[in-house]
Design a protein around this motif. Structure first.
Motif, PDB file in Angstrom:
ATOM      1  N   ASN A 301       0.818  -1.206   0.000  1.00  0.00           N
ATOM      2  CA  ASN A 301       0.000   0.000   0.000  1.00  0.00           C
ATOM      3  C   ASN A 301       0.857   1.263   0.000  1.00  0.00           C
ATOM      4  OD1 ASN A 301      -1.587   2.156   2.012  1.00  0.00           O
ATOM      5  ND2 ASN A 301      -2.871   1.220   0.441  1.00  0.00           N
ATOM      6  N   HIS A 302       2.004   1.211   0.668  1.00  0.00           N
ATOM      7  CA  HIS A 302       2.911   2.355   0.672  1.00  0.00           C
ATOM      8  C   HIS A 302       3.430   2.633  -0.740  1.00  0.00           C
ATOM      9  CE1 HIS A 302       3.854   1.536   5.200  1.00  0.00           C
ATOM     10  NE2 HIS A 302       2.707   2.148   5.029  1.00  0.00           N
ATOM     11  N   ALA A 303       3.743   1.574  -1.479  1.00  0.00           N
ATOM     12  CA  ALA A 303       4.193   1.746  -2.870  1.00  0.00           C
ATOM     13  C   ALA A 303       3.045   2.257  -3.746  1.00  0.00           C
ATOM     14  CB  ALA A 303       4.741   0.430  -3.407  1.00  0.00           C
ATOM     15  N   GLU A 304       1.837   1.742  -3.511  1.00  0.00           N
ATOM     16  CA  GLU A 304       0.672   2.179  -4.288  1.00  0.00           C
ATOM     17  C   GLU A 304       0.390   3.671  -4.085  1.00  0.00           C
ATOM     18  OE1 GLU A 304      -2.886  -0.467  -4.507  1.00  0.00           O
ATOM     19  OE2 GLU A 304      -1.777  -1.663  -3.025  1.00  0.00           O
ATOM     20  N   THR A 305       0.627   4.159  -2.876  1.00  0.00           N
ATOM     21  CA  THR A 305       0.352   5.561  -2.568  1.00  0.00           C
ATOM     22  C   THR A 305       1.142   6.492  -3.477  1.00  0.00           C
ATOM     23  OG1 THR A 305      -0.089   4.976  -0.257  1.00  0.00           O
ATOM     24  CG2 THR A 305       0.335   7.291  -0.718  1.00  0.00           C
ATOM     25  N   VAL A 306       2.366   6.116  -3.813  1.00  0.00           N
ATOM     26  CA  VAL A 306       3.183   6.934  -4.724  1.00  0.00           C
ATOM     27  C   VAL A 306       2.477   7.085  -6.063  1.00  0.00           C
ATOM     28  CG1 VAL A 306       5.407   7.176  -5.876  1.00  0.00           C
ATOM     29  CG2 VAL A 306       5.309   6.146  -3.604  1.00  0.00           C
ATOM     30  N   LEU A 307       2.005   5.972  -6.618  1.00  0.00           N
ATOM     31  CA  LEU A 307       1.325   6.005  -7.915  1.00  0.00           C
ATOM     32  C   LEU A 307       0.024   6.795  -7.846  1.00  0.00           C
ATOM     33  CD1 LEU A 307       1.978   2.289  -8.876  1.00  0.00           C
ATOM     34  CD2 LEU A 307       2.846   4.272 -10.124  1.00  0.00           C
ATOM     35  N   GLN A 308      -0.680   6.652  -6.742  1.00  0.00           N
ATOM     36  CA  GLN A 308      -1.957   7.369  -6.594  1.00  0.00           C
ATOM     37  C   GLN A 308      -1.738   8.875  -6.507  1.00  0.00           C
ATOM     38  OE1 GLN A 308      -3.837   5.507  -3.217  1.00  0.00           O
ATOM     39  NE2 GLN A 308      -4.008   3.515  -4.232  1.00  0.00           N
ATOM     40  N   LEU A 309      -0.732   9.296  -5.751  1.00  0.00           N
ATOM     41  CA  LEU A 309      -0.453  10.728  -5.622  1.00  0.00           C
ATOM     42  C   LEU A 309       0.056  11.325  -6.933  1.00  0.00           C
ATOM     43  CD1 LEU A 309       1.158  10.822  -2.056  1.00  0.00           C
ATOM     44  CD2 LEU A 309      -1.107  11.669  -2.731  1.00  0.00           C
ATOM     45  N   LEU A 310       0.722  10.506  -7.745  1.00  0.00           N
ATOM     46  CA  LEU A 310       1.173  10.955  -9.067  1.00  0.00           C
ATOM     47  C   LEU A 310       0.073  10.812 -10.116  1.00  0.00           C
ATOM     48  CD1 LEU A 310       4.766   9.383  -9.110  1.00  0.00           C
ATOM     49  CD2 LEU A 310       4.201  11.807  -8.860  1.00  0.00           C
ATOM     50  N   ASP A 311      -1.058  10.226  -9.720  1.00  0.00           N
ATOM     51  CA  ASP A 311      -2.203  10.016 -10.608  1.00  0.00           C
ATOM     52  C   ASP A 311      -1.808   9.234 -11.864  1.00  0.00           C
ATOM     53  OD1 ASP A 311      -4.834  10.067 -11.373  1.00  0.00           O
ATOM     54  OD2 ASP A 311      -4.739  12.064 -12.279  1.00  0.00           O
ATOM     55  N   LEU A 312      -1.128   8.112 -11.618  1.00  0.00           N
ATOM     56  CA  LEU A 312      -0.742   7.220 -12.713  1.00  0.00           C
ATOM     57  C   LEU A 312      -1.583   5.944 -12.621  1.00  0.00           C
ATOM     58  CD1 LEU A 312       3.159   7.558 -12.568  1.00  0.00           C
ATOM     59  CD2 LEU A 312       1.660   8.383 -14.399  1.00  0.00           C
ATOM     60  N   PRO A 313      -2.316   5.597 -13.665  1.00  0.00           N
ATOM     61  CA  PRO A 313      -3.129   4.377 -13.639  1.00  0.00           C
ATOM     62  C   PRO A 313      -2.231   3.136 -13.478  1.00  0.00           C
ATOM     63  CG  PRO A 313      -3.706   5.767 -15.518  1.00  0.00           C
ATOM     64  CD  PRO A 313      -2.448   6.314 -14.939  1.00  0.00           C
ATOM     65  N   TYR A 314      -2.673   2.221 -12.624  1.00  0.00           N
ATOM     66  CA  TYR A 314      -1.871   1.013 -12.397  1.00  0.00           C
ATOM     67  C   TYR A 314      -2.785  -0.141 -12.015  1.00  0.00           C
ATOM     68  CZ  TYR A 314      -2.551   1.527  -7.338  1.00  0.00           C
ATOM     69  OH  TYR A 314      -3.103   1.605  -6.078  1.00  0.00           O
ATOM     70  N   ARG A 315      -2.200  -1.317 -12.001  1.00  0.00           N
ATOM     71  CA  ARG A 315      -2.925  -2.466 -11.471  1.00  0.00           C
ATOM     72  C   ARG A 315      -2.024  -3.235 -10.512  1.00  0.00           C
ATOM     73  NH1 ARG A 315      -3.442  -6.999 -16.344  1.00  0.00           N
ATOM     74  NH2 ARG A 315      -1.194  -7.284 -16.710  1.00  0.00           N
TER      75      ARG A 315
END
Length: 422
Positions: A301-315
Motif C-alpha cells: 500500500n505504501h508503494a501504491e500511494t506513490v502512484l496514486q499521488l502521481l495520478d498514474l493508472p496502475y494495477r
C-alpha cells in the motif's frame, strides 16, 4: 534458506511446494545425505564419549597402552569430524540453491498469464492526437541522450539533462519524503559495493551470479555492485540478535541499481524500462513472523500511494508460484499503464521473504516473553523504480502541443514551480 527441520521431517510436502516454483527437489539425494549425516553424527558422538571416558581414566591411571588407545581414538575422531564437516558443507551448498516455498494462497502457474489481478486503479487518459513513447519524447526535448551514454558506456545506459534530470531527482525526493514523513520509514544511506556474502544473504547468490556486475581487485578482495537497495539494507542486521522492542524495523533508501540483465533476452529493453544502471527507492521491513502477512499488505500500500499521488493508472497483481522470485513466499507486482504500448509494465515488486533471508543472514530477535531467539521475517518492495516512473509520466502526461505536464504534487515543492516540460 529453508528450515533444515522441514527438509528432515516434511520432505515430500516441501518437494510438492517447490514443484509449484518449477523446482524439482531431488528427494533421494537429500535423504541419502541426511542418512549419512545421522550415521556420522552418532559415530562421532560415540567416539567422543569413549575418548572422554578413557581420558578420565588416564588421569588416575597412566599407562602406555591407554595412551595409545586415546591417540588412536583421536585420529579416528578427527577423521570422522572432517568427513562430517565436508558432508555438512555439501548439504549447505545444496540447500543454498533451494528457493523459498510459496504461501498456500499464491496461485499456481508458470507464466505471467497465470498471475491474478487484484485491482485496477485510476482512469486511463484519452488522447485526440497521435501519442509518442517516452523515448521519442526524450529525444524531442534532447534531454534523454542515448547517443552520449552509448559513447561513454555502451547500450542500455542513459544520460539525462535539464528538466528531465530535474524531474528524475524530484521523483526520488518526493518518494523519500513520503515514506519518511507519512509512512514512518527511517532514511538510510548504504554502500553500493558489497561483498559476495551480502548477496548470499538475500538470495541473489549463488544462483543468479550472471545477472550481477562483479568487481575483482588486485588485492583479491571482490565486490559486487548492488542490484537493489534490498541487499545492503537487509544485511545491516547480519548475524545480529535484535530485542523485540525494536521491531518492526522500517528502512528506506534511494540507491542506484546495477544489473547485467543476462537473463532478460527477448524482454522489453526499450528506453528506460530495462537499463544496466537505474535508480530506485527501496523499502525494507524486519518484523516478527506472525506479523509479516499483514505487513506485506501495508508495504504494498505504501508503494501504491506513490502512484496514486502521481495520478498514474496502475494495477496490482498477485504473482503465481512460477513467476515469483527465488527468495519470495508471496509477491505483489504493481504495473503502471504505458499508453504507447497499450499495456501495463511492472514498476514495483513487493515481497514477503518469511525467514528465508534471515536464516542466511542469521538475523534473529529475542522474544520478550520467553527470551528465545527466533528468526525474523524480512519484507521488501520498490517504491518506486524512478526511471520507469519518469517514463510513465512522460507518456501519460503528454499534451497535443508536445509539452509534458508535471504531476501537480511535484510542481511547487519539487519542480521549482514548473508546470510543464517544454
Amino acid at each position: 534458506m529453508l528450515d533444515p527441520s522441514l527438509l528432515r521431517n516434511n520432505l515430500n510436502l516441501i518437494a510438492e511446494k517447490l514443484l509449484k516454483k518449477n523446482y524439482k527437489l531431488d528427494i533421494n539425494k537429500i535423504s541419502m545425505m541426511e542418512e549419512k549425516r545421522k550415521i556420522l553424527q552418532i559415530e562421532t558422538e560415540k567416539l567422543q564419549n569413549t575418548r572422554n571416558t578413557l581420558s578420565n581414566i588416564f588421569k588416575d591411571r597412566k599407562s602406555k597402552d591407554l595412551k595409545n588407545q586415546i591417540v588412536k581414538l583421536n585420529n579416528n575422531l578427527n577423521h570422522l569430524k572432517n568427513e562430517l564437516s565436508v558432508l555438512k558443507e555439501k548439504m549447505h551448498n545444496f540447500y543454498m540453491y533451494l528457493p523459498n516455498i510459496p504461501f498456500d494462497d499464491v496461485p499456481e502457474g508458470n507464466i505471467s498469464l497465470d498471475n491474478q489481478e487484484i485491482k485496477c486503479w485510476g482512469q486511463k487518459r484519452k488522447y485526440n492526437f497521435e501519442i509518442k513513447d517516452h523515448v521519442e519524447i526524450g529525444k524531442k526535448f534532447n534531454e534523454l541522450d542515448w547517443q552520449s551514454s552509448a559513447k561513454i558506456s555502451g547500450s542500455r545506459f542513459v544520460v539525462m539533462k535539464g528538466q528531465m534530470a530535474l524531474l528524475h531527482r524530484a521523483l526520488s525526493q518526493f518518494m523519500l519524503d513520503l515514506h519518511i514523513s507519512k509512512h514512518g520509514y527511517q532514511e538510510t544511506y548504504v554502500p553500493y559495493l558489497v561483498r559476495p556474502q551480502a548477496l548470499y544473504g538475500t538470495g541473489q547468490l549463488p544462483k543468479f551470479s550472471n545477472d550481477l556486475f562483479h568487481i575483482n581487485l588486485m588485492d583479491k578482495n571482490s565486490y559486487i555492485l548492488i542490484p537493489t537497495g534490498e541487499v545492503p539494507l537487509t544485511n545491516l542486521f547480519f548475524n545480529q540478535i535484535i530485542d523485540e522492542i525494536h521491531l518492526p524495523i522500517m528502512l528506506v533508501a534511494h540507491t542506484p541499481c546495477f544489473r547485467s540483465e543476462s537473463s532478460s533476452y527477448g524482454r522489453d529493453v526499450k528506453g528506460l524500462i530495462r537499463l544496466h544502471q537505474f535508480d530506485k527507492v527501496e523499502l525494507v521491513q524486519i518484523v516478527q513472523p506472525e506479523k509479516s502477512i499483514e505487513v506485506l499488505e501495508q508495504l504494498t500500500n505504501h508503494a501504491e500511494t506513490v502512484l496514486q499521488l502521481l495520478d498514474l493508472p496502475y494495477r496490482k497483481i498477485l504473482l503465481c508460484s512460477g513467476d515469483m522470485g527465488f527468495s519470495s513466499a508471496k509477491t505483489y507486482d504493481l504495473e503502471v499503464w504505458f499508453p504507447s504500448q497499450k499495456k501495463y509494465i511492472e514498476i514495483s515488486s513487493c515481497s514477503n521473504m518469511t525467514d528465508f533471508q534471515a536464516r542466511r543472514t542469521k538475523t534473529r530477535y529475542r522474544k520478550k516473553s520467553n527470551k528465545k531467539n527466533i528468526f525474523v521475517h524480512t519484507l521488501n518492495g520498490s517504491a518506486l523504480a524512478i526511471g520507469r516512473t519518469l517514463a510513465a509520466i512522460l507518456e501519460n502526461y503528454q499534451k497535443s502541443d508536445g509539452r509534458v505536464e508535471i504531476p501537480k504534487i511535484l510542481q511547487k515543492k519539487y519542480m521549482k514551480g514548473l508546470k510543464f516540460i517544454n
